[in-house]
Write a protein that holds these residues in place. Structure first.
Motif, PDB file in Angstrom:
ATOM      1  N   ALA A 185       0.852  -1.196   0.000  1.00 16.16           N
ATOM      2  CA  ALA A 185       0.000   0.000   0.000  1.00 16.16           C
ATOM      3  C   ALA A 185       0.885   1.243   0.000  1.00 16.16           C
ATOM      4  O   ALA A 185       2.102   1.157   0.203  1.00 16.16           O
ATOM      5  N   VAL A 186       0.255   2.370  -0.220  1.00 13.75           N
ATOM      6  CA  VAL A 186       0.911   3.649   0.059  1.00 13.75           C
ATOM      7  C   VAL A 186       0.643   3.962   1.530  1.00 13.75           C
ATOM      8  O   VAL A 186      -0.502   3.937   1.981  1.00 13.75           O
ATOM      9  N   TYR A 187       1.706   4.230   2.240  1.00 17.47           N
ATOM     10  CA  TYR A 187       1.613   4.519   3.668  1.00 17.47           C
ATOM     11  C   TYR A 187       1.748   6.021   3.894  1.00 17.47           C
ATOM     12  O   TYR A 187       2.684   6.655   3.388  1.00 17.47           O
ATOM     13  N   TYR A 188       0.806   6.558   4.642  1.00 26.66           N
ATOM     14  CA  TYR A 188       0.772   7.980   4.948  1.00 26.66           C
ATOM     15  C   TYR A 188       0.875   8.183   6.457  1.00 26.66           C
ATOM     16  O   TYR A 188       0.317   7.406   7.237  1.00 26.66           O
ATOM     17  N   CYS A 189       1.557   9.241   6.862  1.00 25.38           N
ATOM     18  CA  CYS A 189       1.467   9.631   8.261  1.00 25.38           C
ATOM     19  C   CYS A 189       0.604  10.889   8.354  1.00 25.38           C
ATOM     20  O   CYS A 189       0.495  11.664   7.395  1.00 25.38           O
ATOM     21  N   ALA A 190      -0.017  11.038   9.490  1.00 24.01           N
ATOM     22  CA  ALA A 190      -0.939  12.145   9.697  1.00 24.01           C
ATOM     23  C   ALA A 190      -0.936  12.545  11.159  1.00 24.01           C
ATOM     24  O   ALA A 190      -0.657  11.728  12.042  1.00 24.01           O
ATOM     25  N   ALA A 191      -1.273  13.791  11.395  1.00 18.46           N
ATOM     26  CA  ALA A 191      -1.541  14.224  12.766  1.00 18.46           C
ATOM     27  C   ALA A 191      -2.855  13.592  13.193  1.00 18.46           C
ATOM     28  O   ALA A 191      -3.805  13.506  12.408  1.00 18.46           O
ATOM     29  N   VAL A 192      -2.914  13.118  14.427  1.00 17.06           N
ATOM     30  CA  VAL A 192      -4.120  12.436  14.900  1.00 17.06           C
ATOM     31  C   VAL A 192      -4.510  12.932  16.282  1.00 17.06           C
ATOM     32  O   VAL A 192      -3.697  13.470  17.034  1.00 17.06           O
ATOM     33  N   ARG A 193      -5.771  12.731  16.571  1.00 15.71           N
ATOM     34  CA  ARG A 193      -6.283  12.916  17.920  1.00 15.71           C
ATOM     35  C   ARG A 193      -6.519  11.520  18.486  1.00 15.71           C
ATOM     36  O   ARG A 193      -7.115  10.677  17.806  1.00 15.71           O
ATOM     37  N   ILE A 194      -6.065  11.282  19.678  1.00 12.65           N
ATOM     38  CA  ILE A 194      -6.192   9.958  20.280  1.00 12.65           C
ATOM     39  C   ILE A 194      -7.162  10.011  21.449  1.00 12.65           C
ATOM     40  O   ILE A 194      -7.084  10.916  22.283  1.00 12.65           O
ATOM     41  N   THR A 195      -8.060   9.046  21.494  1.00  5.57           N
ATOM     42  CA  THR A 195      -8.947   8.876  22.637  1.00  5.57           C
ATOM     43  C   THR A 195      -8.728   7.486  23.204  1.00  5.57           C
ATOM     44  O   THR A 195      -8.229   6.586  22.507  1.00  5.57           O
ATOM     45  N   VAL A 196      -9.105   7.296  24.435  1.00  6.05           N
ATOM     46  CA  VAL A 196      -8.927   5.993  25.075  1.00  6.05           C
ATOM     47  C   VAL A 196     -10.223   5.582  25.757  1.00  6.05           C
ATOM     48  O   VAL A 196     -10.343   5.626  26.989  1.00  6.05           O
ATOM     49  N   PRO A 197     -11.233   5.176  24.982  1.00 14.43           N
ATOM     50  CA  PRO A 197     -12.467   4.684  25.596  1.00 14.43           C
ATOM     51  C   PRO A 197     -12.213   3.409  26.381  1.00 14.43           C
ATOM     52  O   PRO A 197     -11.428   2.560  25.950  1.00 14.43           O
ATOM     53  N   LEU A 198     -12.875   3.273  27.512  1.00 14.38           N
ATOM     54  CA  LEU A 198     -12.685   2.082  28.329  1.00 14.38           C
ATOM     55  C   LEU A 198     -13.108   0.818  27.596  1.00 14.38           C
ATOM     56  O   LEU A 198     -12.518  -0.249  27.759  1.00 14.38           O
TER      57      LEU A 198
END
Length: 127
Positions: free
Chosen positions: A92-105
């Motif tokens: 595949a073509v691999y992309y990096c991106a800025a992300v927002r991370i959440t941690v639902p229980l």
């Protein structure tokens, strides 16, 4: 202006390894993590792995768990994706991106891309 530049893609045989790098610049806070996404020909973009800005939280999609490892070098503002035991379906073509991370229980870490992407690097795994 946020800039993300990927490198490290290439052609590798099945079972081989590659290390992708994402060099980040222009971030004005530590509120963003970095994620790796991939898109194979004819398929939708897929979330692969993400890490928080602290490096304490990591997400992996099921198909790469145990094979891929995400890490960050804060001094160099670079995030790496070590990919071992590569399979043809990782092509595949691999992309990096800025992300927002959440941690639902209920689910554990999840990451969502923001509007900052690199141009991508091609990974081809031959069988």
């Amino acid at each position: 202006e946020v800039q993300l530049v990927e490198s490290g893609g290439g052609l590798v045989q099945s079972g081989g390894s590659l290390r992708l790098s994402c060099a980040a610049s222009g971030f004005t806070s530590d509120d963003y993590g970095i994620g790796w996404f991939r898109q194979a020909p004819g398929k939708e973009r897929e979330r692969v792995s993400c890490t928080s800005s602290s490096g304490n939280i990591a997400y992996y999609t099921d198909s790469v768990k145990g094979r891929f490892t995400i890490s960050s070098d804060k001094a160099k503002k670079t995030v790496h994706l070590q990919m071992n035991n590569l399979k043809p379906e990782d092509t595949a073509v691999y992309y990096c991106a800025a992300v927002r991370i959440t941690v639902p229980l209920a689910t554990g870490p999840l990451c969502y891309p923001l509007d900052a992407w690199g141009k991508g690097t091609l990974v081809t795994v031959s069988s």
